[in-house]
Write a protein that holds these residues in place. Structure first.
Motif, PDB file in Angstrom:
ATOM      1  N   VAL A 107       0.833  -1.204   0.000  1.00  6.08           N
ATOM      2  CA  VAL A 107       0.000   0.000   0.000  1.00  6.08           C
ATOM      3  C   VAL A 107       0.868   1.255   0.000  1.00  6.08           C
ATOM      4  O   VAL A 107       0.604   2.214  -0.735  1.00  6.08           O
ATOM      5  CB  VAL A 107      -0.951  -0.002   1.218  1.00  6.08           C
ATOM      6  N   VAL A 108       1.919   1.250   0.812  1.00  4.58           N
ATOM      7  CA  VAL A 108       2.831   2.400   0.874  1.00  4.58           C
ATOM      8  C   VAL A 108       3.502   2.625  -0.480  1.00  4.58           C
ATOM      9  O   VAL A 108       3.603   3.764  -0.962  1.00  4.58           O
ATOM     10  CB  VAL A 108       3.890   2.186   1.971  1.00  4.58           C
ATOM     11  N   ALA A 109       3.963   1.551  -1.114  1.00  3.97           N
ATOM     12  CA  ALA A 109       4.619   1.686  -2.418  1.00  3.97           C
ATOM     13  C   ALA A 109       3.663   2.238  -3.455  1.00  3.97           C
ATOM     14  O   ALA A 109       4.037   3.094  -4.272  1.00  3.97           O
ATOM     15  CB  ALA A 109       5.166   0.328  -2.863  1.00  3.97           C
ATOM     16  N   ALA A 110       2.415   1.767  -3.439  1.00  3.28           N
ATOM     17  CA  ALA A 110       1.422   2.262  -4.396  1.00  3.28           C
ATOM     18  C   ALA A 110       1.139   3.742  -4.164  1.00  3.28           C
ATOM     19  O   ALA A 110       1.054   4.533  -5.117  1.00  3.28           O
ATOM     20  CB  ALA A 110       0.138   1.445  -4.285  1.00  3.28           C
ATOM     21  N   TYR A 111       0.979   4.126  -2.912  1.00  5.47           N
ATOM     22  CA  TYR A 111       0.731   5.533  -2.588  1.00  5.47           C
ATOM     23  C   TYR A 111       1.902   6.400  -3.050  1.00  5.47           C
ATOM     24  O   TYR A 111       1.700   7.504  -3.578  1.00  5.47           O
ATOM     25  CB  TYR A 111       0.520   5.684  -1.081  1.00  5.47           C
ATOM     26  N   PHE A 112       3.117   5.910  -2.851  1.00  5.57           N
ATOM     27  CA  PHE A 112       4.310   6.649  -3.268  1.00  5.57           C
ATOM     28  C   PHE A 112       4.287   6.931  -4.768  1.00  5.57           C
ATOM     29  O   PHE A 112       4.651   8.030  -5.208  1.00  5.57           O
ATOM     30  CB  PHE A 112       5.552   5.846  -2.894  1.00  5.57           C
ATOM     31  N   GLY A 170       3.495  -4.174  -4.620  1.00  7.09           N
ATOM     32  CA  GLY A 170       2.646  -2.992  -4.676  1.00  7.09           C
ATOM     33  C   GLY A 170       3.012  -2.058  -5.807  1.00  7.09           C
ATOM     34  O   GLY A 170       2.142  -1.522  -6.502  1.00  7.09           O
ATOM     35  N   ALA A 171       4.317  -1.866  -6.010  1.00  9.32           N
ATOM     36  CA  ALA A 171       4.780  -0.966  -7.071  1.00  9.32           C
ATOM     37  C   ALA A 171       4.416  -1.498  -8.449  1.00  9.32           C
ATOM     38  O   ALA A 171       4.061  -0.728  -9.358  1.00  9.32           O
ATOM     39  CB  ALA A 171       6.289  -0.765  -6.951  1.00  9.32           C
ATOM     40  N   LEU A 172       4.506  -2.800  -8.621  1.00 15.45           N
ATOM     41  CA  LEU A 172       4.176  -3.389  -9.925  1.00 15.45           C
ATOM     42  C   LEU A 172       2.668  -3.471 -10.145  1.00 15.45           C
ATOM     43  O   LEU A 172       2.167  -3.139 -11.224  1.00 15.45           O
ATOM     44  CB  LEU A 172       4.798  -4.789 -10.039  1.00 15.45           C
TER      45      LEU A 172
END
Length: 247
Positions: A147-152, A209-211
């Protein structure tokens, strides 16, 4: 390093982040049942629902009397157990601050799938890092890291109030604390392999999350706060140029 308190980032597609709220309630309920109401079964729950790499990768066998769910199910079930109140509270705070906007960008059902896939990825990388470990992995940190990576990637310029060093409240662009937090997870994976925290689960969640956010976000949702996305309720048949996001 920091504690997130609040972000200035209104929802644009959904009215209520009920999947985020539901996940928080589910985690709290499981903790109350397993740790508070039935403290004596907390260890049994960790063994029965936790992710044990040695068992999953066939280096050890769990006593049949302790088996509650199939081994493959523990890629998910481990993420709903927590060691203590502070373990639970820290994960749920991150989910509360950042989860709603990721859910907004993905949609309710895709966000739930996204969350569970990040949890599974966290368990998988933890298993790769420590394949013979017989200790059960528990906690939502892998999913929260996703979730943090997606928000970033979605909202790096949004102002987030954070508590720095656990005592100094500051409003910062999200990319500053989140980039530092993400970098810390990779550094600690290299230098703290024997610690109590599974940095591998964090890194696995971050990568997933980033992918996943790249392919699972709604059509038209930009990355890096490039444009201000107009809420669906405000859409009309008239074409309106996109407006740069004000910080």
């Amino acid at each position: 390093m920091f504690i997130p308190l609040h972000d200035r980032n209104d929802l644009k597609y959904i009215r209520v982040q009920y999947v985020t709220i539901g996940l928080i309630l589910a985690n709290v309920l499981v903790w109350l049942v397993a740790t508070v109401a039935l403290d004596q079964i907390a260890n049994l729950a960790a063994l029965g629902f936790g992710f044990i790499p040695a068992v999953v990768f066939n280096h050890a066998v769990l006593d049949p009397s302790l088996v509650i769910v199939p081994e493959d199910a523990t890629f998910i079930t481990y993420a709903f157990l927590h060691l203590d109140f502070w373990h639970l509270a820290s994960n749920m705070l991150f989910l509360w601050v950042f989860g709603d906007n990721v859910e907004d960008a993905l949609g309710h059902m895709r966000f739930l799938i996204f969350y569970l896939l990040c949890a599974a990825a966290g368990a998988l990388v933890h298993g790769f890092v420590a394949p013979t470990s017989e200790g059960p992995l528990i906690g939502a940190s892998g999913a929260i890291s996703g979730v943090v990576a997606a928000y970033f990637l979605l909202h790096p310029r949004v102002r987030v109030w954070v508590l720095v060093l656990f005592r100094i409240p500051l409003p910062l662009p999200a990319f500053i604390p989140l980039a530092l937090w993400i970098a810390q997870q990779f550094v600690m994976l290299v230098f703290d392999l024997d610690g109590m925290i599974s940095w591998g689960a964090h890194v696995g969640g971050i990568l997933a999350g980033a992918l996943l956010v790249l392919v699972m976000r709604r059509k038209g949702v930009p990355l890096f706060d490039r444009t201000l996305v107009k809420p669906r309720a405000m859409e009309t048949k008239t074409s309106i140029p996109s407006v740069p996001l004000a910080e």
